[in-house]
Design a protein around this motif. Sequence first.
Motif, PDB file in Angstrom:
ATOM      1  N   TYR A 400       1.149  -1.224  -0.031  1.00 37.99           N
ATOM      2  CA  TYR A 400       0.031  -0.036   0.108  1.00 37.99           C
ATOM      3  C   TYR A 400       1.037   1.155  -0.026  1.00 37.99           C
ATOM      4  N   VAL A 402       1.039   5.377  -0.473  1.00 38.12           N
ATOM      5  CA  VAL A 402       0.461   6.803  -0.798  1.00 38.12           C
ATOM      6  C   VAL A 402       1.659   7.801  -1.109  1.00 38.12           C
ATOM      7  N   TYR A 410       4.898   8.627   0.313  1.00 36.70           N
ATOM      8  CA  TYR A 410       4.620   9.508   1.640  1.00 36.70           C
ATOM      9  C   TYR A 410       4.531   8.316   2.650  1.00 36.70           C
ATOM     10  N   ARG A 411       4.016   7.329   2.375  1.00 37.37           N
ATOM     11  CA  ARG A 411       3.581   5.960   3.295  1.00 37.37           C
ATOM     12  C   ARG A 411       3.870   4.723   2.192  1.00 37.37           C
ATOM     13  N   HIS A 413       3.468   0.880   3.271  1.00 35.33           N
ATOM     14  CA  HIS A 413       3.152  -0.149   4.129  1.00 35.33           C
ATOM     15  C   HIS A 413       2.977  -1.485   3.309  1.00 35.33           C
TER      16      HIS A 413
ATOM     17  N   CYS B  57      -4.206  -0.839   7.984  1.00 31.52           N
ATOM     18  CA  CYS B  57      -3.071   0.004   8.228  1.00 31.52           C
ATOM     19  C   CYS B  57      -3.489   1.365   8.489  1.00 31.52           C
ATOM     20  N   ALA B  58      -2.572   2.196   9.117  1.00 33.24           N
ATOM     21  CA  ALA B  58      -3.033   3.696   9.465  1.00 33.24           C
ATOM     22  C   ALA B  58      -2.074   4.476   8.415  1.00 33.24           C
ATOM     23  N   VAL B  59      -2.448   5.640   8.274  1.00 33.95           N
ATOM     24  CA  VAL B  59      -1.573   6.812   7.429  1.00 33.95           C
ATOM     25  C   VAL B  59      -1.667   8.059   8.191  1.00 33.95           C
ATOM     26  N   ASP B  60      -0.446   8.514   8.506  1.00 31.83           N
ATOM     27  CA  ASP B  60      -0.539   9.845   9.008  1.00 31.83           C
ATOM     28  C   ASP B  60      -0.408  10.948   7.995  1.00 31.83           C
ATOM     29  N   TYR B  61      -1.514  11.754   7.864  1.00 34.78           N
ATOM     30  CA  TYR B  61      -1.337  12.755   6.663  1.00 34.78           C
ATOM     31  C   TYR B  61      -0.924  14.246   7.241  1.00 34.78           C
ATOM     32  N   GLU B  79      -5.577   8.613   9.228  1.00 38.93           N
ATOM     33  CA  GLU B  79      -6.589   7.544   8.376  1.00 38.93           C
ATOM     34  C   GLU B  79      -6.383   6.429   8.426  1.00 38.93           C
ATOM     35  N   VAL B  81      -6.983   2.699   7.090  1.00 34.77           N
ATOM     36  CA  VAL B  81      -7.212   2.015   5.721  1.00 34.77           C
ATOM     37  C   VAL B  81      -7.458   0.674   5.865  1.00 34.77           C
ATOM     38  N   ARG B  96     -11.828   3.552   3.986  1.00 36.75           N
ATOM     39  CA  ARG B  96     -10.967   4.724   4.654  1.00 36.75           C
ATOM     40  C   ARG B  96     -11.748   5.651   5.817  1.00 36.75           C
ATOM     41  N   PHE B 127       1.316   4.298  15.165  1.00 32.97           N
ATOM     42  CA  PHE B 127       0.548   5.675  15.010  1.00 32.97           C
ATOM     43  C   PHE B 127      -0.198   6.060  16.461  1.00 32.97           C
TER      44      PHE B 127
END
Lengths: 453, 171
Positions: A400, A402, A410-411, A413, B57-61, B79, B81, B96, B127
């Motif tokens: 995954y 981003v 940016y990310r 995973h 999973c998580a994302v830090d925006y 976020e 996901v 999401r 996170f």
Amino acid sequence: MSDITPTTVRSIEREALLVAETSEGAQEMFRREQTGADELRRELGAVLKVDGRALDPNNIDVERDDDETMIINMGPSHPSTHGVLRIMLELDGETVLRSKPVIGYLHTGMEKTGEELSYVQGGTNVTRMDYLSPVTNELGYSMAVEKLLNIEVPERATWIRMMMSELNRMSSHLVWMATNGMDLGSTSMMIYGLRERELILAFFEKTAGLRLNLNYVRPGGVAADLPDGWQDDVEVICDTIWARTFEYDQLLTGQTIFRQRLEGVAAITAEEAIALSLTGPLLRSTGVPWDLRRTMPYLAYDQVEFDVITGTYGDNFDRYAIRLNEIRESVRIVRQCIEMMPKGDFRTQDPKVTPPPRARIDESMEALIHHFKLFTEGFHVPVGEVYSAIESPRGELGCYIVSDGGPKPYRIHVRAPSFVNLQAIPLLMRGGMMSDTITVISTIDPVMGEVDR
Amino acid sequence: MDAGSADGRSIGNPQVSNVATQPALNAVEGYFPTREQYLDLINQLKAEGFEMAVDLCAVDYLSHPGRELPEGITPERFEVVVNLLSLSQRRRCRVRVQVPENDPVITSIFSAYVGVEAMEREAYDMFGVVFTDHPSLSRILMPEDWEGHPLRKDYGIGRVPVQFKEGPGPR
């Protein structure tokens, strides 16, 4: 002359310290009265809550209470844990009542590292996750980046990728055959498995320059074309390994001790496997014909013939048989790759993604600029997010990514199949003997580099 | 259970009190529920054929706020996901959920998908997103006494000073 008084005995003096040094705190397994009902149920392996099939946590063993069972610790440096896996077990004599894996001993923050590396460098990072199947890691990563970039990969690159990942699947399963043999007491299998794998690694070295962490599959294609005379090398690998799999059959499949330790041990049903998000040979052993190469084809898997191997009982022996037969299926695919390998480019000709050939740099200013930009800054990837999944030897390997439009992800995973498959441990170990825990770890086939990333 | 054969069920779009949807990349359907709608949507998606929660999973925006979201969804810092997979329909979908920075709490979907146990723990560990109703939410990769959540964007990566062999001494 009594220097040694009772207070100088190390364990007494440092008891608190010893506990603090080895404790993992809340990650560990605790006595039953200190554990919540949901967690207790999970450690017992009660996966399905519907249909009244859930186990009653208060009813795990009516004859024993907490004082009579024992919580012991296995690993993290136990030789059969395939790395640094630590498992806490609640035992009643030699019977396993509960179990809980404790992981993180190999955590190196590769997802964080991946955010600091450009897309060009990213392959060197992901290839070190699942160190037994580096090509599939790179492939999952590259396919995700290519989806974001929206670029086409030349046909030859696709077929090279497919051949290399099948060779990799063979080598990965061969290591599994080897270590599984050793876990069950067959040290000769250990030597045979690694001997055959050496053939494949030698070919990898000839092709990519490295044996283990190849960084061969890259966004846009592969790093280098196949070496001259590759057909002969691959033919030899195919013929040798095909013949040797039947020797393994003779050595292991019919052997009484081997069968008794695998057959009927640690069985799992399809519903349980799906609920636990298990993929790969674990899922297929329960009879679910789910193989991303067939069910959601990528690369050119829809153009080659192979069988998806499934089991019936979901026990250890099925998982052994599936992996052994997948080696043969991979040989079949590789043989078709030799025949059908198209001619053409081995990487895309988009200069924004692919570095120019070394010779061009001397004569073309433009090539020099592209080369400089690619290796200092890297290429920019459009804003977006993507999940791309492929079938690694251990299950679904997802990536995954981003992108914020810059030259670095940016990310990033990685959905590591081993990480998820480890969740089956409590279910598979419950009610088994202590010696069966070894076979359970072995047939789950975790690679700790991928689990901890 | 033969998950490979399609059983003819059709998956309609779940209509859980106006969940925002948007076809994400590669024709994967995307759902953008609020935190209140999240568990209901997951339960409904499961009932409609998505048997497996493949990934969470998580994302830090924090440093990339300008991302594309459907109308009515306020971008927040975190976020979560979730990638779901339907074996019988051979389909995927992505859910999401926005999780604000000052209240990083979200419901666990452990009750619907047992297999997300380790993934939610990883998201919490990396996170600091707290999953309520998780059976045992503890760190999974980092040591228990670790401070901070490493994959957050404001978590320093640190650096190793370069040591030159014959560098100038301290001035």
